[in-house]
Design a protein around this motif. Structure first.
Motif, short mmCIF file in Angstrom:
data_model
loop_
_atom_site.label_atom_id
_atom_site.label_comp_id
_atom_site.label_asym_id
_atom_site.label_seq_id
_atom_site.Cartn_x
_atom_site.Cartn_y
_atom_site.Cartn_z
N GLU A 1 11.94 36.52 -9.48
CA GLU A 1 11.87 35.21 -8.84
C GLU A 1 10.75 34.39 -9.46
O GLU A 1 10.88 33.20 -9.76
CB GLU A 1 11.58 35.38 -7.34
N LEU A 2 9.61 35.07 -9.64
CA LEU A 2 8.42 34.40 -10.20
C LEU A 2 8.75 33.84 -11.59
O LEU A 2 8.43 32.70 -11.91
CB LEU A 2 7.30 35.45 -10.30
N PHE A 3 9.45 34.67 -12.39
CA PHE A 3 9.75 34.24 -13.76
C PHE A 3 10.77 33.11 -13.76
O PHE A 3 10.60 32.10 -14.46
CB PHE A 3 10.26 35.43 -14.58
N LYS A 4 11.78 33.24 -12.91
CA LYS A 4 12.81 32.19 -12.83
C LYS A 4 12.16 30.87 -12.41
O LYS A 4 12.45 29.81 -12.97
CB LYS A 4 13.88 32.60 -11.81
N ASN A 5 11.23 30.95 -11.49
CA ASN A 5 10.52 29.77 -10.99
C ASN A 5 9.71 29.12 -12.11
O ASN A 5 9.59 27.90 -12.20
CB ASN A 5 9.60 30.22 -9.85
N THR A 6 9.18 29.98 -12.99
CA THR A 6 8.38 29.46 -14.12
C THR A 6 9.27 28.71 -15.09
O THR A 6 8.92 27.64 -15.58
CB THR A 6 7.69 30.63 -14.84
N LEU A 7 10.46 29.26 -15.35
CA LEU A 7 11.41 28.57 -16.24
C LEU A 7 11.78 27.21 -15.64
O LEU A 7 11.84 26.20 -16.34
CB LEU A 7 12.65 29.42 -16.47
N ARG A 8 11.98 27.20 -14.34
CA ARG A 8 12.36 25.95 -13.64
C ARG A 8 11.25 24.92 -13.80
O ARG A 8 11.48 23.76 -14.13
CB ARG A 8 12.60 26.29 -12.16
N LYS A 9 10.01 25.37 -13.63
CA LYS A 9 8.85 24.46 -13.75
C LYS A 9 8.74 23.95 -15.18
O LYS A 9 8.52 22.75 -15.41
CB LYS A 9 7.56 25.19 -13.38
N ALA A 10 8.90 24.85 -16.15
CA ALA A 10 8.73 24.44 -17.56
C ALA A 10 9.80 23.42 -17.95
O ALA A 10 9.50 22.42 -18.60
CB ALA A 10 8.81 25.68 -18.47
N ALA A 11 11.03 23.65 -17.48
CA ALA A 11 12.12 22.70 -17.79
C ALA A 11 11.84 21.35 -17.14
O ALA A 11 11.97 20.30 -17.76
CB ALA A 11 13.45 23.27 -17.32
#
Ligand SMILES: CCCCCCCC/C=C\CCCCCCCC(=O)SCCNC(=O)CCNC(=O)[C@H](O)C(C)(C)COP(=O)(O)OP(=O)(O)OC[C@H]1O[C@@H](n2cnc3c(N)ncnc32)[C@H](O)[C@@H]1OP(=O)(O)O
Ligand SMILES: Cc1cc2nc3c(=O)[nH]c(=O)nc-3n(C[C@H](O)[C@H](O)[C@H](O)COP(=O)(O)OP(=O)(O)OC[C@H]3O[C@@H](n4cnc5c(N)ncnc54)[C@H](O)[C@@H]3O)c2cc1C
Length: 647
Positions: free
Chosen positions: A60-70
């Motif tokens: 979840e943490l990693f997916k959230n990071t991808l979302r933030k970066a995008a």
């Protein structure tokens, strides 16, 4: 109470213009306005919320990071921020300002792009950089392997030239040659700059950089011959686990010859190795670039911790109440000041030395374009030494700030544990700090050994030209305020560094085998390197606290005597009294939003206790009155014990 500034009484004590200091800290008015604008945009954008990270699992943490970066990338484009910073600032800083946690974009912009800019030919730059700038490919910097990180010349991955097909065959010959650690590699990067041994016709030409595609741009699956994944959980809860540091092995993967980065050396179609007369160390150029960035980054990380600890030290009261009056603010205790104010000074000192280092790096980059390699050793020694010095001081400083906040400093809601966990690998990545200090020591010993040949030392070692004078030097400090004179402090630091360096050089000369001597004396050499690097950074308050901390060096090298040491300490106490009324204003000048600080203890309004209490109840453990597991495991035990007791 909401809306009340509990620190107003502190802010009213300021003896300088905070708004002017904000410009000084930001570097320029336009940089202040831009970073102020971004930080407020980020604080008001729910996508960038940070208070939920501690509770998320790794995926979840990693997916959230991808979302933030995008989302950050989209915002940078929408706001046309791309290119708005000074030309030297890559997109990384804008994205980093938005995302504010380790993410693959750090390595794409911070290492993959600079590696191509620094080591790619003009044609290679024209081909690859537009793809990278538009993020049509995502890159990482794949140098470190399972078996080697510090020792770059020990890397085992091979790139064997095949003249029949005009290709390089990239291969991982051993388990220890697996690429291991590169950020962004594990799950996201489509390409990498891979460092491998160039082999032509059986001859090993050493480590060079190669652009290698890792994943399909259609379905993101690894290409044939590529085995790739994440290396697993790292220190801390969220911390660096928002980054996919990866493992990568090659099974005879073929790439076109024109994907070897060929600015420094080339391989012709016939398989001839051409090494233009430039230092082979230019292949290390990206590491030098990032090391100078890491120095500026240290001042940011340390100032965040100091901001939290200073504001909370002004809010926290403990002991000292007389007939029912207010207790003493802990910031008024001399011990709190002696631990906190040198860190406050260090944050400013590192900010300014980071600016100087950016100038040095920019200057050496310009000189390299003109094939002038004269300042390359100085640039290497300064970036390596200051990266080591500032990251060690910052990691230790963040931990000290946690302790300065007592028990509440240990809460995630203080922001300090996360800041520490994210920051500490900086002492290792981009060069282990001891290994880098040994590089500085090599440079210093070489400088001393060349003095007799009439080679005039320049740059940060220029003080060595006055060696005779420095070896005779003894401070003429008579009273505490003498220590306020910059030249008095500077001379003491120069004398200490020179004497420690000369002592090492003299001891080294006793060894028939210089390499053996260097290994034997490595610990002393590291201390001499630290003394030299501290000289580079030295500024008043920072300097006197260092002089006090390293008093043993100054006295044992004969630069000062114990009496002068105690005068320095007396002057230090006087300085603390001068800093005290300005402390909160000095950290306000960093202009950090509460969102960016992510700390209840460091809130601008100082409204700590109600917010700490409010935050506690948000913990998922408080979702139920009786916690899961109690009825299953503990209650039967209790009841059994009660039954036993009644028997
Ligand atoms: C947000 C945007 C992003 C930007 C950044 C934002 C801020 C940061 C925040 C967050 C993002 C950060 C993300 C994390 C990133 C992490 C990435 C990595 O970790 S990438 C791997 C790092 N790996 C190392 O650093 C290996 C360290 N090892 C080495 O560098 C070498 O092995 C070394 C120097 C230790 C030894 O190299 P030898 O064995 O080739 O060389 P010798 O024999 O020692 O020296 C030969 C000569 O070469 C010179 N030399 C060595 N290195 C040089 C250099 N770099 N430049 C110039 N000369 C050099 C020496 O001074 C010496 O000179 P003489 O012969 O004595 O005159
Ligand atoms: C969070 C993180 C991110 C990273 N990102 C990347 C990345 O994106 N790309 C990449 O390529 N790499 C990356 N790295 C790898 C990093 O660059 C290496 O870990 C670093 O260079 C240290 O090398 P090492 O691990 O081999 O340590 P070692 O050199 O094995 O250090 C172990 C110990 O040995 C000591 N030592 C080693 N050599 C000597 C010597 N000659 N004399 C005295 N003592 C010595 C060190 O001081 C240390 O105490 C990352 C690492 C981390 C932790």
């Amino acid at each position: 109470m909401e809306g009340v500034d509990h620190l107003a009484f502190e802010r009213n004590k300021a003896q300088f213009d905070v708004d002017e200091m904000k410009i000084v800290w930001a570097g320029s008015r336009e940089d202040f306005e831009l970073s102020d604008r971004i930080s407020r945009l980020v604080a008001s954008d729910p996508v960038f919320r940070k208070d939920d990270r501690a509770a998320l699992g790794r995926k979840e943490l990693f997916k959230n990071t991808l979302r933030k970066a995008a989302h950050a990338w989209k915002r940078v484009i929408e706001l046309r921020l791309s290119g708005e910073f000074s030309a030297l600032e890559p997109e990384a800083y804008k994205l980093r300002a938005f995302v504010d946690q380790p993410a693959f974009t750090d390595l794409h912009w911070g290492m993959f792009v600079p590696a191509i800019q620094g080591q790619g030919t003009d044609e290679q730059q024209q081909k690859w950089l537009p793809l990278a700038y538009r993020m049509q490919i995502i890159g990482c910097y794949a140098q470190t392997e399972l078996g080697h990180g510090s020792n770059v010349q020990g890397l085992e991955t091979t790139a064997t030239f095949d003249p029949k097909t005009d290709e390089f065959v990239i291969h991982s010959p051993t388990l220890t040659s697996s690429k291991w650690w590169p950020g962004g590699l594990g799950k996201v990067s489509t390409h990498a700059v891979v460092y491998a041994r160039l082999i032509i016709d059986g001859q090993d030409y050493g480590v060079h950089g190669f652009i290698v595609q890792l994943r399909s741009l259609d379905d993101h699956l690894p290409l044939p011959g590529i085995t790739i994944g994440d290396i697993g959980m790292k220190f801390g809860n969220a911390a660096y686990n928002t980054m996919d540091n990866g493992v990568l092995t090659f099974d005879h993967v073929r790439i076109p010859r024109n994907q070897m980065l060929m600015r420094v050396s080339q391989v012709t179609r016939e398989g001839k190795y051409v090494h233009s007369n430039v230092p082979r160390q230019l292949v290390y150029g990206t590491m030098v670039y990032v090391r100078q960035k890491i120095v500026a980054d240290a001042s940011v990380a340390l100032s965040r911790a100091v901001c939290i600890a200073t504001r909370y030290s002004a809010v926290r009261r403990q002991f000292g109440s007389h007939n029912g009056g207010l207790e003493t603010q802990v910031i008024d205790y001399k011990t709190q000041q002696s631990r906190l104010f040198p860190l406050l000074a260090s944050a400013y000192a590192f900010r300014f030395v980071g600016e100087w280092l950016l100038w040095l790096y920019t200057d050496v980059t310009e000189r390299l374009k003109a094939k002038d390699f004269s300042t390359l050793p100085e640039a290497h020694a300064c970036t390596a030494g200051l990266k080591s010095l500032t990251t060690t001081a910052t990691a230790d400083g963040i931990e000290e700030c946690r302790k300065l906040c007592g028990g509440h400093g240990y809460l995630c809601s203080s922001g300090l544990p996360e800041l520490f966990a994210v920051y500490v690998p900086a002492c290792t990545y981009e060069g282990d700090n001891i290994v880098l200090l040994l590089q500085v020591a090599r440079h210093l010993v070489k400088t001393v050994s060349q003095l007799s040949t009439g080679n005039k030392p320049v740059g940060t070692t220029a003080y060595m030209a006055r060696l005779e004078q420095l070896l005779q030097y003894h401070s003429d400090v008579k009273k505490a305020e003498d220590w306020l004179k910059p030249n008095v402090v500077l001379e003491a630091f120069e004398a200490r560094a020179a004497r420690m360096c000369v002592a090492c050089a003299q001891n080294l000369s006793k060894f028939s085998n210089p390499e053996e001597g260097f290994q034997e004396l490595a610990a002393d050499l590291v201390e001499a390197a630290v003394a030299h690097c501290q000289l580079i950074v030295v500024s008043n308050v920072y300097a006197l606290s260092l002089l006090h901390k390293h008093l043993g060096d100054f006295i044992s090298t004969g630069c000062i005597d114990p009496k002068q040491g105690s005068l320095a300490n007396e002057q230090l106490r006087n300085l603390y009294s001068q800093v005290r009324p300005n402390a909160v204003a000095l950290v306000d000048a960093y202009n950090y939003t509460d969102h960016y600080l992510g700390s209840i203890l460091g809130r601008y309004d100082g409204n700590v206790y109600p917010k700490l209490y409010e935050e506690a109840w948000k913990d998922p453990l408080n979702d139920s009155i009786v916690p899961d597991g109690f009825k299953e495991y503990i209650q039967p035990l209790l009841k059994q014990q009660l039954r036993n007791a009644r028997l």
